[in-house]
Each structure stands twice: as C-alpha cells, then as structure tokens.
Design a protein around this motif. Structure first.
Motif, PDB file in Angstrom:
ATOM      1  N   SER A   1      10.547 -50.695 -18.163  1.00  0.00           N
ATOM      2  CA  SER A   1      11.631 -50.750 -17.190  1.00  0.00           C
ATOM      3  C   SER A   1      11.758 -49.465 -16.384  1.00  0.00           C
ATOM      4  O   SER A   1      12.104 -49.498 -15.203  1.00  0.00           O
TER       5      SER A   1
ATOM      6  N   THR B   1      20.482 -44.491 -19.408  1.00  0.00           N
ATOM      7  CA  THR B   1      19.257 -44.500 -18.606  1.00  0.00           C
ATOM      8  C   THR B   1      18.886 -43.075 -18.223  1.00  0.00           C
ATOM      9  O   THR B   1      19.697 -42.145 -18.344  1.00  0.00           O
TER      10      THR B   1
ATOM     11  N   CYS C   1       3.901 -51.683 -18.617  1.00  0.00           N
ATOM     12  CA  CYS C   1       4.328 -52.966 -19.190  1.00  0.00           C
ATOM     13  C   CYS C   1       3.212 -53.694 -19.936  1.00  0.00           C
ATOM     14  O   CYS C   1       3.382 -54.853 -20.338  1.00  0.00           O
TER      15      CYS C   1
END
Length: 237
Positions: free
Chosen positions: A18, A230, A23
């Motif tokens: 993310s 985050t 990924c």
C-alpha cells in the motif's frame, strides 16, 4: 534495479504494497514465515530440534521461486533467518538490523546463532555488510559477537513522505515516542508515567517544557494512540 520484497508483516501485513507498491506475493514463503517466524513472545520451541526441517523447507521454496538469480539480497532479520538464507542463497548480502540478534531464540541455541553471525560477517565471497538501526544494537553486536557495525537510521528516506510537522494544540512541537505499549509492556508504562511526572513537575515550577510528547500504542487516561499510523502521519512529527 528491479526489487522484490517478501516476508513483511510489521507493523501490519500489506504495508509494503500500500505504501511503496511492492505487491508481489509468494504464498509458499508466507506460509513458511507463519510456521516458523510468527511469534512475538516466548521462544521458538521448534528451533533446537526443527532447524534442519525449517532449512529444508526454505530451500525448497528458494529453489522453486527463481530468487537465486538476484544480484543482491537485503535481509532485515531476524538474524537466524538471515543465516539460513545465506546458507541457501550465496549472493552479496546487506543485513540491516532494527532488532537484537537473538530475541525468542532458546537460551541454549543462542551461541549457535552467534557463531553463524560471526562466520557470516567474515564472508568475503560473496561479501556481506552489516548495518544496525541504533547505538544500543551496535553495543550488543560488540558484546555478543565482537563485531563493530555502522549505525544508520534511514527512516527519513524510506517513509517516502515530505516532512510536514503539525504542532500540538498548545503550539509546542510534537515528539513521537514509539514502542511504548505492547512491546515494552510494564516497563513502557513506567517510563510513560515517570516522563509525565517530570513534565508536570517542571510546569508546576514555572518551567515550560518546550515539547509535546506523543506516546504510541497506548490507551490510558483518555488518550488512545493504539491504532495504525501511516507514513504520512509519521511525517507530521
């Protein structure tokens, strides 16, 4: 360079995807990590008698995944995993440690890991480079495996965010204090209470403490920071 990242679960699974776009998935390797490297407390009970089994299973995954052709391996620990990986994958390796050398390793097995780490540090072909995240770890390396390792904390590089500090409501700069909750447990609570007591004492004596400390991973006195942050959030401290 084309880079692939596997095995990341902290601080939460999928963060590398993310935040940074890594990924790629390897279900067999993820299953291996869940089987052999999924503890946060206690010790790895499997290690003394199951080392060869873990190594054999990892060898099968590495051999069937096409990793061996890579030009460089970056291993972020734990140390015992980097030792295993180097045994199976003779490529130039950068080992970056933000954790002690032998957490969760059974007491009688620690010297085994220390010996492998020392041997790994002496490898010249292909070369290995060790880097640690703080001076406490550098001191541990010096004490436990007689190694001098450089200290580098590349947090400002890998967060991939622009530093944009947001002051506290009172206008003071905010300082983030991490690892105070579930990691430090009771010692973390003691540090938190003692720090708050010093700050309150300064304020009662007319000394304005110039910072606002924000302790992560706590839920106490109406303060709740026990949530996912985050890298954009981190850049605000």
């Amino acid at each position: 360079f084309q880079a692939s990242l596997f095995g990341q679960r902290h601080p939460k699974p999928g963060l590398a995807c993310s935040e940074f776009g890594y990924c790629e998935e390897n279900p067999a390797l993820e299953q291996w990590f869940r089987r052999f490297e999924s503890r946060w407390l206690g010790v790895y009970d499997w290690m003394p008698d199951g080392w060869d089994e873990a190594l054999s299973k990892l060898a099968g995954i590495i051999g069937s995944s096409g990793f061996v052709g890579s030009d460089l391996v970056v291993c972020g620990g734990p140390a015992w995993f980097c030792v295993m990986l180097r045994t199976l994958w003779p490529a130039p390796m950068l080992l970056y440690f933000a954790w002690p050398l032998t957490p969760l390793v059974p007491e009688g097995f620690k010297t085994h890991i220390f010996a492998h780490v020392r041997a790994l540090a002496q490898a010249a072909d292909p070369p290995t480079v060790f880097v640690v995240a703080n001076w406490v770890l550098a001191a541990q390396f010096a004490l436990q495996v007689r190694m001098q390792v450089p200290v580098q904390r590349p947090h400002g590089v890998y967060v991939n965010q622009t530093y944009a500090p947001v002051p506290a409501p009172n206008g003071h700069p905010r300082v983030m204090v991490t690892r105070i909750g579930q990691w430090a447990r009771l010692s973390g609570v003691a540090l938190l209470e003692q720090t708050w007591a010093y700050i309150e004492q300064d304020r009662r004596n007319g000394l304005a403490f110039p910072f606002e400390l924000v302790f992560l991973s706590i839920r106490i006195r109406g303060i709740d920071t026990n949530k996912a942050f985050t890298y954009k959030d981190f850049a605000q401290f």
